[in-house]
Design an enzyme around this catalytic site. Structure first.
Site, PDB file in Angstrom:
ATOM      1  N   GLY A  35       7.233   5.172  14.337  1.00  0.00           N
ATOM      2  CA  GLY A  35       6.927   5.362  12.906  1.00  0.00           C
ATOM      3  C   GLY A  35       6.675   6.798  12.486  1.00  0.00           C
ATOM      4  O   GLY A  35       7.304   7.312  11.565  1.00  0.00           O
ATOM      5  N   GLU A  95       1.704  -3.732  23.285  1.00  0.00           N
ATOM      6  CA  GLU A  95       2.407  -2.491  23.638  1.00  0.00           C
ATOM      7  C   GLU A  95       1.819  -1.883  24.902  1.00  0.00           C
ATOM      8  O   GLU A  95       0.608  -1.940  25.093  1.00  0.00           O
ATOM      9  CB  GLU A  95       2.299  -1.495  22.473  1.00  0.00           C
ATOM     10  CG  GLU A  95       3.019  -2.003  21.248  1.00  0.00           C
ATOM     11  CD  GLU A  95       2.934  -1.048  20.059  1.00  0.00           C
ATOM     12  OE1 GLU A  95       2.509   0.103  20.239  1.00  0.00           O
ATOM     13  OE2 GLU A  95       3.299  -1.461  18.964  1.00  0.00           O
ATOM     14  N   ARG A 115      -2.685  -8.597  -0.964  1.00  0.00           N
ATOM     15  CA  ARG A 115      -3.848  -9.506  -1.023  1.00  0.00           C
ATOM     16  C   ARG A 115      -4.588  -9.374  -2.353  1.00  0.00           C
ATOM     17  O   ARG A 115      -5.285 -10.273  -2.786  1.00  0.00           O
ATOM     18  CB  ARG A 115      -4.789  -9.268   0.146  1.00  0.00           C
ATOM     19  CG  ARG A 115      -5.513  -7.964   0.028  1.00  0.00           C
ATOM     20  CD  ARG A 115      -6.492  -7.665   1.103  1.00  0.00           C
ATOM     21  NE  ARG A 115      -6.713  -6.221   1.006  1.00  0.00           N
ATOM     22  CZ  ARG A 115      -7.330  -5.495   1.883  1.00  0.00           C
ATOM     23  NH1 ARG A 115      -7.800  -6.054   2.959  1.00  0.00           N
ATOM     24  NH2 ARG A 115      -7.489  -4.204   1.701  1.00  0.00           N
ATOM     25  N   ALA A 134       4.219  -2.376  10.910  1.00  0.00           N
ATOM     26  CA  ALA A 134       2.754  -2.358  10.729  1.00  0.00           C
ATOM     27  C   ALA A 134       2.052  -2.351  12.083  1.00  0.00           C
ATOM     28  O   ALA A 134       1.854  -1.287  12.690  1.00  0.00           O
ATOM     29  CB  ALA A 134       2.336  -3.538   9.872  1.00  0.00           C
ATOM     30  N   ARG A 135       1.691  -3.503  12.557  1.00  0.00           N
ATOM     31  CA  ARG A 135       1.128  -3.659  13.890  1.00  0.00           C
ATOM     32  C   ARG A 135       1.714  -4.943  14.477  1.00  0.00           C
ATOM     33  O   ARG A 135       1.942  -5.918  13.748  1.00  0.00           O
ATOM     34  CB  ARG A 135      -0.402  -3.752  13.857  1.00  0.00           C
ATOM     35  CG  ARG A 135      -1.096  -2.414  13.602  1.00  0.00           C
ATOM     36  CD  ARG A 135      -0.943  -1.470  14.807  1.00  0.00           C
ATOM     37  NE  ARG A 135      -1.639  -0.206  14.627  1.00  0.00           N
ATOM     38  CZ  ARG A 135      -1.053   0.933  14.235  1.00  0.00           C
ATOM     39  NH1 ARG A 135       0.230   0.957  13.948  1.00  0.00           N
ATOM     40  NH2 ARG A 135      -1.757   2.032  14.150  1.00  0.00           N
ATOM     41  N   HIS A 158       7.754   2.213  18.892  1.00  0.00           N
ATOM     42  CA  HIS A 158       6.662   2.662  18.001  1.00  0.00           C
ATOM     43  C   HIS A 158       6.876   4.122  17.560  1.00  0.00           C
ATOM     44  O   HIS A 158       6.081   5.000  17.886  1.00  0.00           O
ATOM     45  CB  HIS A 158       5.293   2.493  18.688  1.00  0.00           C
ATOM     46  CG  HIS A 158       4.160   2.414  17.708  1.00  0.00           C
ATOM     47  ND1 HIS A 158       3.066   1.605  17.883  1.00  0.00           N
ATOM     48  CD2 HIS A 158       3.957   3.059  16.530  1.00  0.00           C
ATOM     49  CE1 HIS A 158       2.232   1.762  16.868  1.00  0.00           C
ATOM     50  NE2 HIS A 158       2.748   2.640  16.024  1.00  0.00           N
ATOM     51  N   GLY A 182       0.838  -1.197   0.000  1.00  0.00           N
ATOM     52  CA  GLY A 182       0.000   0.000   0.000  1.00  0.00           C
ATOM     53  C   GLY A 182       0.867   1.239   0.000  1.00  0.00           C
ATOM     54  O   GLY A 182       1.971   1.240  -0.557  1.00  0.00           O
ATOM     55  N   ARG A 183       0.372   2.293   0.640  1.00  0.00           N
ATOM     56  CA  ARG A 183       1.122   3.559   0.643  1.00  0.00           C
ATOM     57  C   ARG A 183       2.498   3.376   1.274  1.00  0.00           C
ATOM     58  O   ARG A 183       3.520   3.761   0.693  1.00  0.00           O
ATOM     59  CB  ARG A 183       0.322   4.636   1.406  1.00  0.00           C
ATOM     60  CG  ARG A 183      -0.885   5.153   0.641  1.00  0.00           C
ATOM     61  CD  ARG A 183      -1.745   5.996   1.546  1.00  0.00           C
ATOM     62  NE  ARG A 183      -2.355   5.182   2.589  1.00  0.00           N
ATOM     63  CZ  ARG A 183      -3.637   4.819   2.616  1.00  0.00           C
ATOM     64  NH1 ARG A 183      -4.465   5.242   1.687  1.00  0.00           N
ATOM     65  NH2 ARG A 183      -4.110   4.053   3.576  1.00  0.00           N
TER      66      ARG A 183
HETATM   67  N1  LIG Z   1       4.816   1.950  12.879  1.00  0.00           N
HETATM   68  C1  LIG Z   1       4.036   3.002  12.804  1.00  0.00           C
HETATM   69  O1  LIG Z   1       4.196   3.949  13.542  1.00  0.00           O
HETATM   70  C2  LIG Z   1       2.970   3.078  11.775  1.00  0.00           C
HETATM   71  C3  LIG Z   1       2.692   4.326  11.211  1.00  0.00           C
HETATM   72  C4  LIG Z   1       1.720   4.395  10.239  1.00  0.00           C
HETATM   73  C5  LIG Z   1       1.028   3.247   9.857  1.00  0.00           C
HETATM   74  N2  LIG Z   1       1.313   2.059  10.453  1.00  0.00           N
HETATM   75  C6  LIG Z   1       0.588   0.851  10.059  1.00  0.00           C
HETATM   76  O2  LIG Z   1       0.806   0.612   8.667  1.00  0.00           O
HETATM   77  C7  LIG Z   1      -0.407   0.163   8.089  1.00  0.00           C
HETATM   78  C8  LIG Z   1      -0.387   0.369   6.595  1.00  0.00           C
HETATM   79  O3  LIG Z   1      -0.575   1.743   6.283  1.00  0.00           O
HETATM   80  P1  LIG Z   1      -0.786   2.207   4.758  1.00  0.00           P
HETATM   81  O4  LIG Z   1      -1.138   3.633   4.802  1.00  0.00           O
HETATM   82  O5  LIG Z   1       0.349   1.743   3.932  1.00  0.00           O
HETATM   83  O6  LIG Z   1      -2.079   1.331   4.395  1.00  0.00           O
HETATM   84  P2  LIG Z   1      -2.583   0.921   2.970  1.00  0.00           P
HETATM   85  O7  LIG Z   1      -4.021   0.556   3.143  1.00  0.00           O
HETATM   86  O8  LIG Z   1      -2.224   1.944   1.954  1.00  0.00           O
HETATM   87  O9  LIG Z   1      -1.736  -0.396   2.626  1.00  0.00           O
HETATM   88  C9  LIG Z   1      -1.980  -1.649   3.140  1.00  0.00           C
HETATM   89  C10 LIG Z   1      -1.784  -2.675   2.022  1.00  0.00           C
HETATM   90  O10 LIG Z   1      -1.858  -3.973   2.583  1.00  0.00           O
HETATM   91  C11 LIG Z   1      -2.602  -4.800   1.705  1.00  0.00           C
HETATM   92  N3  LIG Z   1      -3.148  -5.904   2.473  1.00  0.00           N
HETATM   93  C12 LIG Z   1      -4.160  -5.891   3.375  1.00  0.00           C
HETATM   94  N4  LIG Z   1      -4.341  -7.101   3.900  1.00  0.00           N
HETATM   95  C13 LIG Z   1      -3.412  -7.907   3.345  1.00  0.00           C
HETATM   96  C14 LIG Z   1      -3.094  -9.278   3.494  1.00  0.00           C
HETATM   97  N5  LIG Z   1      -3.759 -10.065   4.330  1.00  0.00           N
HETATM   98  N6  LIG Z   1      -2.064  -9.769   2.769  1.00  0.00           N
HETATM   99  C15 LIG Z   1      -1.386  -8.981   1.896  1.00  0.00           C
HETATM  100  N7  LIG Z   1      -1.659  -7.682   1.709  1.00  0.00           N
HETATM  101  C16 LIG Z   1      -2.654  -7.159   2.420  1.00  0.00           C
HETATM  102  C17 LIG Z   1      -3.641  -3.878   1.107  1.00  0.00           C
HETATM  103  O11 LIG Z   1      -4.160  -4.375  -0.108  1.00  0.00           O
HETATM  104  C18 LIG Z   1      -2.847  -2.595   0.928  1.00  0.00           C
HETATM  105  O12 LIG Z   1      -2.210  -2.558  -0.326  1.00  0.00           O
HETATM  106  C19 LIG Z   1      -1.473   0.943   8.856  1.00  0.00           C
HETATM  107  O13 LIG Z   1      -2.722   0.318   8.822  1.00  0.00           O
HETATM  108  C20 LIG Z   1      -0.910   1.023  10.270  1.00  0.00           C
HETATM  109  O14 LIG Z   1      -1.386  -0.017  11.068  1.00  0.00           O
HETATM  110  C21 LIG Z   1       2.274   1.959  11.397  1.00  0.00           C
HETATM  111  O1  LIG Z   2       3.171   5.818  14.979  1.00  0.00           O
HETATM  112  C1  LIG Z   2       2.023   6.148  14.866  1.00  0.00           C
HETATM  113  O2  LIG Z   2       1.763   7.307  14.612  1.00  0.00           O
HETATM  114  C2  LIG Z   2       0.976   5.168  15.160  1.00  0.00           C
HETATM  115  O3  LIG Z   2       1.184   3.951  14.479  1.00  0.00           O
HETATM  116  C3  LIG Z   2      -0.373   5.701  14.878  1.00  0.00           C
HETATM  117  O4  LIG Z   2      -0.425   6.034  13.558  1.00  0.00           O
HETATM  118  P1  LIG Z   2      -0.967   4.995  12.488  1.00  0.00           P
HETATM  119  O5  LIG Z   2      -2.320   4.601  12.920  1.00  0.00           O
HETATM  120  O6  LIG Z   2      -0.959   5.842  11.295  1.00  0.00           O
HETATM  121  O7  LIG Z   2      -0.070   3.853  12.468  1.00  0.00           O
END
Ligand SMILES: NC(=O)c1ccc[n+]([C@@H]2O[C@H](COP(=O)([O-])OP(=O)(O)OC[C@H]3O[C@@H](n4cnc5c(N)ncnc54)[C@H](O)[C@@H]3O)[C@@H](O)[C@H]2O)c1
Ligand SMILES: O=C(O)[C@H](O)COP(=O)(O)O
Length: 315
Positions: free
Chosen positions: A284, A264, A177, A234-235, A282, A154-155
């Protein structure tokens, strides 16, 4: 509109919220329990929650509620039972995009820290154990030319791919997916197992929640190369933490770089005892500019809702 902001935000966001809404700022760093979340749903017209505020299904028992919108601070909404919120008539919104580059940067930091043993080296130096440059000291893994395997393109996944390809001369493969066309030269593989087998570095970037819980478990870790590294931005619960600890302890994979954990802020002592892991709290999106942008997006969602317009970022 009576708004509850569940945590301290950057000052600019708090000032905007205070000016625009009848805002209550909750004190403390602890997230809402499901019981507190349920009480807030009865007391406020709108809530700006974030990670750790547990809007579980039980929080939505016994509606109807005064609250009409949850404008989450953050893109990840795995702490909100979105289906239950929608069934209770609420709009859920989030902050995609604002978090992307910062989180991808942390993934790169973790790739470099694990492959080049940076945490280990810094600990050695601070402990006064550095004896000077040696031709064979602390040899890590050269990342140029390695294959990064991205789980969830994804993004954030694509931002990691851009950095790996254009910045670090790495090959990029990914598993998503659904089919995903991307601009970075990269190969989409048909199964998670295939990706785990071919990648030198696996980066996990899927959303959390029920659909991805335990996606990387015993079998997926066993499929990795013994020289492979796992990076999770991710999570925490996307990776089975016990299985990861066992794989690291047994040397079945070379190392791991983690920004997120299953429970966490608890981080297992067994994980903390390992040299071949890098553990971040955490971080990110942890820059003021990014957190302000996240706050602005969450508040824009609220303003649009209050003005009867469609929210810019509905979940
Ligand atoms: N560490 C941090 O501080 C931090 C910060 C921001 C976001 N995140 C996490 O990162 C995640 C992703 O953010 P994003 O903006 O890239 O989201 P996004 O929706 O743009 O990308 C997620 C991608 O995962 C794919 N996907 C979903 N389920 C799947 C599966 N079972 N198998 C394979 N691919 C699958 C989706 O099709 C999508 O392309 C967020 O939901 C958040 O939990 C963490
Ligand atoms: O680090 C973060 O900011 C947290 O993960 C919450 O943001 P997120 O939901 O975009 O991951």
């Amino acid at each position: 509109m009576r708004l509850l902001v569940t945590r301290r935000l950057p000052p600019a966001n708090m000032a905007f919220a205070a000016e625009r809404f009848d805002t209550v700022f909750r004190d403390g760093d602890r997230g809402l329990t499901p019981e507190e979340a349920g009480a807030a749903l009865r007391e406020y017209d709108a809530i700006l929650p974030t990670l750790g505020d547990r809007f579980a299904a039980s929080a939505f028992d016994g509606g109807p509620f005064r609250c009409r919108i949850l404008a989450n601070f953050g893109v990840g909404v795995n702490h909100i039972d979105v289906a239950a919120a929608k069934a209770a008539g609420l709009v859920v919104a989030n902050t995609p995009g604002a978090v992307t580059d910062a989180t991808a940067d942390i993934a790169m930091a973790l790739i470099l820290m694990t492959a080049r043993r940076l945490g280990e080296g810094e600990r050695m130096l601070r402990a006064g154990r550095w004896t000077g440059w040696e031709p064979t000291q602390m040899l890590g893994t050269h990342v140029t030319g390695l294959t990064v395997g991205i789980v969830g393109m994804g993004r954030i996944g694509q931002a990691v791919a851009r950095r790996c390809h254009f910045g670090f001369g790495m090959e990029v493969a990914y598993f998503n997916r659904s089919p995903k066309a991307v601009e970075v030269p990269a190969r989409q593989v048909g199964s998670l197992d295939e990706l785990m087998r071919l990648a030198d570095v696996v980066v996990v970037a899927v959303p959390g929640g029920a659909e991805t819980r335990g996606l990387i478990g015993v079998a997926e870790l066993a499929a990795m190369r013994p020289t492979g590294f796992l990076v999770n931005v991710a999570r925490g619960d996307v990776v089975v933490e016990d299985a990861l600890v066992a794989a690291l302890e047994a040397g079945r994979i070379a190392g791991a770089g983690l920004d997120v954990y299953a429970r966490e802020p608890e981080v297992p002592a067994r994980l903390r005892a390992l040299e071949n892991v890098v553990l971040l709290p955490h971080l990110g999106t942890a820059t003021l500019r990014v957190r302000e942008a996240m706050g602005r997006m969450a508040l824009d969602n609220l303003v649009a809702f209050a003005e009867g317009r469609a929210v810019p970022n509905p979940v």
